[in-house]
Design a protein around this motif. Sequence first.
Motif, short mmCIF file in Angstrom:
data_model
loop_
_atom_site.label_atom_id
_atom_site.label_comp_id
_atom_site.label_asym_id
_atom_site.label_seq_id
_atom_site.Cartn_x
_atom_site.Cartn_y
_atom_site.Cartn_z
N GLY A 1 27.18 -8.54 16.69
CA GLY A 1 26.94 -7.13 16.43
C GLY A 1 27.25 -6.74 15.00
O GLY A 1 27.98 -7.44 14.29
N ALA A 2 26.68 -5.62 14.59
CA ALA A 2 26.93 -5.09 13.25
C ALA A 2 26.93 -3.57 13.31
O ALA A 2 26.25 -2.97 14.15
N GLU A 3 27.73 -2.97 12.44
CA GLU A 3 27.78 -1.51 12.33
C GLU A 3 27.85 -1.15 10.86
O GLU A 3 28.57 -1.78 10.10
N VAL A 4 27.07 -0.12 10.48
CA VAL A 4 27.02 0.34 9.09
C VAL A 4 27.21 1.85 9.07
O VAL A 4 26.56 2.57 9.84
N VAL B 1 28.39 9.34 9.86
CA VAL B 1 27.35 8.73 10.70
C VAL B 1 27.39 7.21 10.58
O VAL B 1 27.36 6.67 9.48
N ALA B 2 27.43 6.56 11.75
CA ALA B 2 27.42 5.10 11.80
C ALA B 2 26.26 4.62 12.68
O ALA B 2 26.02 5.17 13.75
N LEU B 3 25.56 3.60 12.22
CA LEU B 3 24.49 2.95 12.99
C LEU B 3 24.97 1.56 13.39
O LEU B 3 25.65 0.89 12.62
N ARG B 4 24.57 1.12 14.59
CA ARG B 4 24.99 -0.20 15.02
C ARG B 4 23.90 -0.86 15.86
O ARG B 4 23.05 -0.18 16.42
N ALA B 5 23.98 -2.20 15.93
CA ALA B 5 23.05 -2.98 16.74
C ALA B 5 23.76 -4.25 17.17
O ALA B 5 24.69 -4.71 16.49
N TYR C 1 20.94 -9.39 26.43
CA TYR C 1 20.93 -7.95 26.23
C TYR C 1 20.97 -7.62 24.75
O TYR C 1 21.58 -8.34 23.94
N VAL C 2 20.26 -6.55 24.39
CA VAL C 2 20.25 -6.04 23.02
C VAL C 2 20.54 -4.55 23.10
O VAL C 2 20.21 -3.89 24.08
#
Length: 158
Positions: free
Chosen positions: A56-59, A65-69, A95-96
């Motif tokens: 996983g990664a989060e920016v 505001v943080a985006l993650r995947a 899973y994604v």
Amino acid sequence: ISYTFGERAVISVDYERDWYNGMRVKGSPYNGIYGKGLYKEFFRESFRGSNTLRVGAEVRIIPQVALRAGYGMWAGALRDRDAIFSSPVIRRTDYVGAGVGIAFSRYVSLDATYQYNHNRLTDYKTFYATSEADDIASATYSTTIDKHLVLLTLAFKF
């Protein structure tokens, strides 16, 4: 394992190994009749060690505001993946997911996440019977299960 890029981003890799073939049963009703070895041998012959991998990664695009995947995979615990059962058993799960987190203040945040799960299942027959004259069985079925999940969390810190 994870690495943080200052206060802006993080990347993480997680690996897990489970030994399903070494399961133990306590308090079984069959301990007195068949002995504990019955279950121990069944688990050793039917299951194997299983691997789980999560990445996983989060920016933080701005401080609020943080985006993650992320991606995850569970490789399953069945020793014989081609075995046919009377009901489906999960062989593998992938899973994604992706999400966004918004901090309205130091004490209130909102988080929205989407997750897609794909389960591959063993083949199965809905019934099977054997007699001296005939063997009767249903057709063999193959199934997958796909789930789409949306999660919304409103958090208050006290």
